[in-house]
Design a protein around this motif. Structure first.
Motif, PDB file in Angstrom:
ATOM      1  N   MET A 246     -14.840   9.830  55.533  1.00  0.00           N
ATOM      2  CA  MET A 246     -16.273  10.099  55.407  1.00  0.00           C
ATOM      3  C   MET A 246     -16.949   9.759  56.721  1.00  0.00           C
ATOM      4  O   MET A 246     -16.340   9.139  57.600  1.00  0.00           O
ATOM      5  CB  MET A 246     -16.896   9.259  54.282  1.00  0.00           C
ATOM      6  CG  MET A 246     -16.387   9.592  52.898  1.00  0.00           C
ATOM      7  SD  MET A 246     -17.052   8.501  51.645  1.00  0.00           S
ATOM      8  CE  MET A 246     -18.483   9.407  51.090  1.00  0.00           C
TER       9      MET A 246
ATOM     10  N   VAL B 165     -16.043  10.871  44.017  1.00  0.00           N
ATOM     11  CA  VAL B 165     -15.769   9.568  43.418  1.00  0.00           C
ATOM     12  C   VAL B 165     -15.747   9.615  41.892  1.00  0.00           C
ATOM     13  O   VAL B 165     -15.376   8.638  41.253  1.00  0.00           O
ATOM     14  CB  VAL B 165     -16.784   8.495  43.869  1.00  0.00           C
ATOM     15  CG1 VAL B 165     -16.524   8.089  45.308  1.00  0.00           C
ATOM     16  CG2 VAL B 165     -18.196   8.959  43.673  1.00  0.00           C
TER      17      VAL B 165
ATOM     18  N   PHE C 148     -18.939  13.523  47.264  1.00  0.00           N
ATOM     19  CA  PHE C 148     -18.373  12.199  47.514  1.00  0.00           C
ATOM     20  C   PHE C 148     -16.995  12.038  46.872  1.00  0.00           C
ATOM     21  O   PHE C 148     -16.264  11.119  47.212  1.00  0.00           O
ATOM     22  CB  PHE C 148     -19.327  11.119  46.990  1.00  0.00           C
ATOM     23  CG  PHE C 148     -20.728  11.239  47.530  1.00  0.00           C
ATOM     24  CD1 PHE C 148     -20.937  11.451  48.883  1.00  0.00           C
ATOM     25  CD2 PHE C 148     -21.829  11.158  46.691  1.00  0.00           C
ATOM     26  CE1 PHE C 148     -22.216  11.576  49.388  1.00  0.00           C
ATOM     27  CE2 PHE C 148     -23.110  11.282  47.193  1.00  0.00           C
ATOM     28  CZ  PHE C 148     -23.305  11.491  48.545  1.00  0.00           C
TER      29      PHE C 148
ATOM     30  N   VAL D 284     -11.766   6.393  55.265  1.00  0.00           N
ATOM     31  CA  VAL D 284     -11.715   7.035  53.946  1.00  0.00           C
ATOM     32  C   VAL D 284     -12.201   8.476  54.034  1.00  0.00           C
ATOM     33  O   VAL D 284     -12.613   9.068  53.031  1.00  0.00           O
ATOM     34  CB  VAL D 284     -12.550   6.252  52.907  1.00  0.00           C
ATOM     35  CG1 VAL D 284     -11.893   4.924  52.616  1.00  0.00           C
ATOM     36  CG2 VAL D 284     -13.985   6.056  53.385  1.00  0.00           C
TER      37      VAL D 284
ATOM     38  N   ILE E 221     -21.625   7.918  53.803  1.00  0.00           N
ATOM     39  CA  ILE E 221     -21.510   6.649  53.077  1.00  0.00           C
ATOM     40  C   ILE E 221     -22.894   6.141  52.691  1.00  0.00           C
ATOM     41  O   ILE E 221     -23.102   5.671  51.574  1.00  0.00           O
ATOM     42  CB  ILE E 221     -20.792   5.600  53.960  1.00  0.00           C
ATOM     43  CG1 ILE E 221     -19.315   5.980  54.082  1.00  0.00           C
ATOM     44  CG2 ILE E 221     -20.987   4.201  53.389  1.00  0.00           C
ATOM     45  CD1 ILE E 221     -18.339   4.914  53.736  1.00  0.00           C
TER      46      ILE E 221
ATOM     47  N   ARG F  36     -12.820   4.501  48.726  1.00  0.00           N
ATOM     48  CA  ARG F  36     -14.165   4.917  49.138  1.00  0.00           C
ATOM     49  C   ARG F  36     -15.207   3.892  48.695  1.00  0.00           C
ATOM     50  O   ARG F  36     -16.127   3.572  49.434  1.00  0.00           O
ATOM     51  CB  ARG F  36     -14.506   6.286  48.559  1.00  0.00           C
ATOM     52  CG  ARG F  36     -13.778   7.387  49.295  1.00  0.00           C
ATOM     53  CD  ARG F  36     -14.368   8.750  49.077  1.00  0.00           C
ATOM     54  NE  ARG F  36     -13.869   9.622  50.145  1.00  0.00           N
ATOM     55  CZ  ARG F  36     -14.206  10.886  50.291  1.00  0.00           C
ATOM     56  NH1 ARG F  36     -15.036  11.440  49.438  1.00  0.00           N
ATOM     57  NH2 ARG F  36     -13.721  11.599  51.291  1.00  0.00           N
TER      58      ARG F  36
END
Lengths: 560, 245
Positions: free
Chosen positions: A436, A337, A335, A434, A441, A409
């Motif tokens: 994805m 993040v 991801f 973003v 998500i 994100r």
């Protein structure tokens, strides 16, 4: 390729409510003793703020971490080996007690011994260092929630690097919490600074520990660690640091701070990395490349070549499987993040953070606009430069691009999931904006918002063949248990001298039973005393509270 | 009397020193530390501690030069008596003075800074007294004998030094000490008292000089040990177990 396993943590800052439960439970388990009053293996800082110890992030002053020489070689910022030894008699860059705070207690006795008098007696604060009366003027979280912000916040070294002017008017400021533990770095500067070689990184899981029998109290690690997460026990004269609760990790339990986290914002899991790449990654020229360089050190646990190399390196197969299920790997790699704290210190920290979107959301919400609309949020991320720049100074050596990417994100996830929760058609355009897919998500949402205990903490216990070494030895003198973990007795040569009481761990099966049972179990073969290190909040085992008088009376009635 | 003072006592002290250190290391590794008080106070310490420590390192080197190296060795490399004397007085005097100033400041700091004084054990106090006395007497010998020339000339290199070496090749020559000036006798006696308490004080940190740091790799890796708890398994108590791989 030299595959090594690293136990790592990710904290989702959006979920941190700054309750300090992690700090308190950590302190109860590890540093609730004389000499470590000021020691917080885990602390929670309000950002912007000065942190603990004050201004520790200002490496021009404190000289922590690594730097590059002119020839591009990695060197300790506080100086090379010779300089390190030459300054051994008075460590020049060590924070003093005033940079932490003077620990205190209260003179409770005066409350009970006070004679009858007109005024209510007062328990005065007494310094635990000098024993004298003192004025309390600072503590580990004195500036909690921006308390005293106009005076204290301008001293924040991170804020000093942010180019935009920061307004400290109440309605225009932003704030979030930063819980911190030891980073258990891949390239630990504390270990490199230790003249005695007492600080070591465990080969099996990368946890960085201080050998209390080898530490000679030279205090160089305190200077070396840029996060100031090695503390000097002023009674025993030894360095102590966060242990990543290794006795718990070894039996597959999360750390105390993670276990007790109210917001459930902590994730623990394995990351496989290539030890041969660490030095080169830590030595890249541009600080802004450090994030990418560190990511490149990590190895994909699904890659068959990596799996083979891991097996050759002696990493058990269940550990590889755990690395594949690791939430850390997903948050960092899949991801993208999670970001490291201060990669510019070049220590390759292994406690990563998901930067908070909430400062941005708050601003949008205050304007009366829809704070869950992706258009509003994307625009706000781009225009609200101060939070983004500030976060970039914390997590990406000042590069706003990765931080913006993460915030977008998180904003997209908010917006995408809102559509689903409102019963509308999910909009794939939000996900693709973003980079994805909708499925990704939703997977990210599941991990960040819903993940259960065994999804947040994927901790393979120490391997079965070695497990016998973890069991408590039944032939030990039962009194040895009494001291508890890390507890020290006073010997003839001052605090903590003499032989040590062993650190005892309940065996895995017993802990597993307690972990999964529906009621509070109580190991009947133990003395009625509670080891908070093992306690999981499940029920109240006997010994946690004193017995009620009614119970005593009932016992007496039984006997008679 | 001289046999007691300069033969029996030295060997007893030597035995306490060696056996004491071995015992302390085995019994009390955890207590083997500098017990730094820098966290409590560092303004005075910043100057006093390096002054004392570097001073005493040079004093130590001076003692190696004067006690360990026989006079005929320095004669053999052509070092004249005057040159040796000049070196001993100048370098020794300066080093001794630095040590004394550092120690005075450190003791002052220890007495006046509340938290530091609270963290001072009884053993520390006894050790500080002995250490101060030894340094004062040593400095007095240098100044009185070498500079002021009180009580006539005495060459310790043919007296005290030979006695010191004779202890270590087990043919003690107590007469040499019995004939030495009182200052040297007192210096030697207090030094022996200090050596006798050495293994039981914080002075053990002298034996932890981390020179190995200059060569070892920066980051130390260790494998989790298989032993139980934090102590070595005592011999004779091996568990019934499958053999180690």
């Amino acid at each position: 390729m030299r595959v090594m396993a690293q136990m790592a943590m990710v904290m989702n800052l959006d979920k941190c409510i700054g309750c300090h439960t992690c700090s308190v439970t950590c302190k109860q388990a590890w540093t609730n003793r004389s000499g470590t009053e000021y020691v917080w293996f885990n602390n929670v800082e309000t950002r912007p703020g000065q942190g603990y110890p004050r201004t520790y992030q200002d490496q021009d002053t404190w000289q922590g971490g690594w730097t590059l020489t002119k020839r591009g070689r990695l060197k300790l910022k506080a100086g090379g080996r010779l300089k390190n030894l030459a300054t051994i008699f008075a460590s020049p860059k060590m924070p003093s007690m005033s940079d932490y705070y003077e620990p205190w207690t209260y003179d409770y006795e005066s409350l009970t011994t006070a004679p009858a008098q007109g005024h209510t007696p007062v328990a005065r604060p007494k310094s635990l260092l000098s024993g004298k009366d003192m004025n309390i003027s600072w503590s580990a979280n004195w500036d909690d929630n921006l308390a005293g912000s106009t005076e204290i916040v301008p001293g924040d070294p991170v804020l000093a690097k942010v180019s935009s002017k920061v307004k400290l008017e109440f309605e225009q400021t932003f704030m979030f919490y930063l819980p911190r533990i030891c980073e258990h770095c891949l390239n630990p500067a504390c270990a490199a600074s230790c003249p005695s070689g007492a600080i070591y990184k465990r080969e099996e899981d990368g946890i960085v520990l201080v050998d209390q029998d080898t530490c000679r109290g030279w205090r160089k690690c305190v200077t070396g660690c840029p996060y100031k997460k090695v503390y000097f026990n002023h009674r025993t004269g030894k360095a102590e640091k966060c242990t990543f609760c290794f006795p718990r990790i070894e039996v597959g339990l999360p750390t105390v701070c993670a276990e007790t986290c109210v917001g459930r914002l902590r994730y623990i899991g394995l990351v496989l990395y290539d030890a041969d790449r660490v030095l080169a990654a830590a030595s890249v020229q541009d600080e802004k490349d450090l994030l990418r360089a560190q990511r490149d050190c990590f190895l994909d646990p699904h890659d068959s070549a990596v799996i083979r190399a891991a097996e050759e390196a002696g990493i058990a197969h269940d550990w590889v499987l755990a690395a594949q299920r690791s939430p850390i790997w997903k948050l960092i790699n899949d991801f993208e993040v999670a970001l490291p704290l201060h990669p510019e210190y070049r220590t390759m920290p292994m406690v990563w953070y998901i930067p908070p979107l909430s400062p941005v959301v708050d601003v949008v919400a205050e304007t009366g606009e829809d704070a869950e609309d992706e258009g509003n949020l994307f625009a706000a991320i781009d225009t609200l430069r101060i939070p983004v720049e500030y976060l970039a100074e914390l997590f990406t050596a000042g590069d706003p691009v990765p931080v913006t990417g993460v915030l977008r994100r998180l904003a997209a996830m908010r917006s995408y999931m809102r559509e689903i929760n409102m019963g509308r058609e999910p909009q794939e355009s939000i996900a693709s904006a973003v980079g994805m897919t909708g499925a990704e998500i939703q997977a990210m949402y599941r991990l960040l918002a819903l993940a259960k205990y065994d999804e947040r903490y994927v901790i393979p216990p120490t391997h079965a063949e070695q497990a016998h070494g973890l069991e408590e030895l039944a032939t030990e003198c039962s009194l040895d248990y009494d001291g508890g973990p890390g507890m020290v007795d006073s010997g003839p040569f001052g605090e903590g001298s003499g032989s040590q009481t062993p650190l005892a761990v309940e065996n895995f099966a017993a802990l597993q039973r307690r972990q999964t049972s529906d009621f509070g179990t109580d190991p009947s073969d133990k003395a009625a005393r509670v080891n908070l290190l093992n306690w999981d909040g499940n029920g109240s085992p006997s010994g946690l509270f004193p017995r009620r008088r009614s119970e005593d009376r009932a016992d007496e009635a039984d006997r008679s | 009397m001289s046999t007691l003072l300069w033969v029996i006592v030295p060997y007893v002290v030597l035995a306490i020193f060696i056996v004491g250190h071995v015992w302390r290391y085995r019994y009390d590794k955890f207590g083997w530390t500098t017990r730094s008080s820098q966290l409590y106070e560092d303004r005075l310490l910043r100057w006093a501690s390096p002054l004392f420590h570097f001073g005493i390192l040079f004093v130590f080197l001076g003692h190696v030069m004067g006690l360990v190296i026989p006079k005929n060795w320095t004669d053999a490399i052509g070092m004249s008596e005057e040159l040796y004397h000049f070196l001993a007085i100048s370098v020794g005097g300066i080093a001794g003075f630095c040590t004394l100033v550092g120690l005075t400041l450190l003791i002052y700091r220890r007495r006046t800074t509340g938290p530091v004084f609270r963290a001072t054990t009884r053993m520390d106090k006894a050790m500080y007294a002995a250490l101060a006395l030894v340094i004062l007497l040593g400095l007095w010998n240098t100044v009185a004998g070498g500079v002021l020339n009180l009580g006539g000339h005495y060459n310790y290199r043919t007296g005290v030094s030979e006695w010191w070496r004779s202890i270590f090749y087990f043919q003690p020559k107590p007469d040499l000490m019995a004939q030495a000036p009182l200052g040297f006798q007192l210096h030697a006696m207090t030094a022996m008292a200090l050596f006798a308490m050495w293994p039981f004080t914080r002075l053990v940190h002298v034996f932890s000089v981390p020179l190995f740091y200059l060569w070892r790799p920066y980051v130390v890796y260790r494998s989790r040990s298989d032993r139980l708890g934090s102590r070595n398994q005592p011999r004779g108590w091996d568990r019934v177990d499958t053999p180690r791989r």
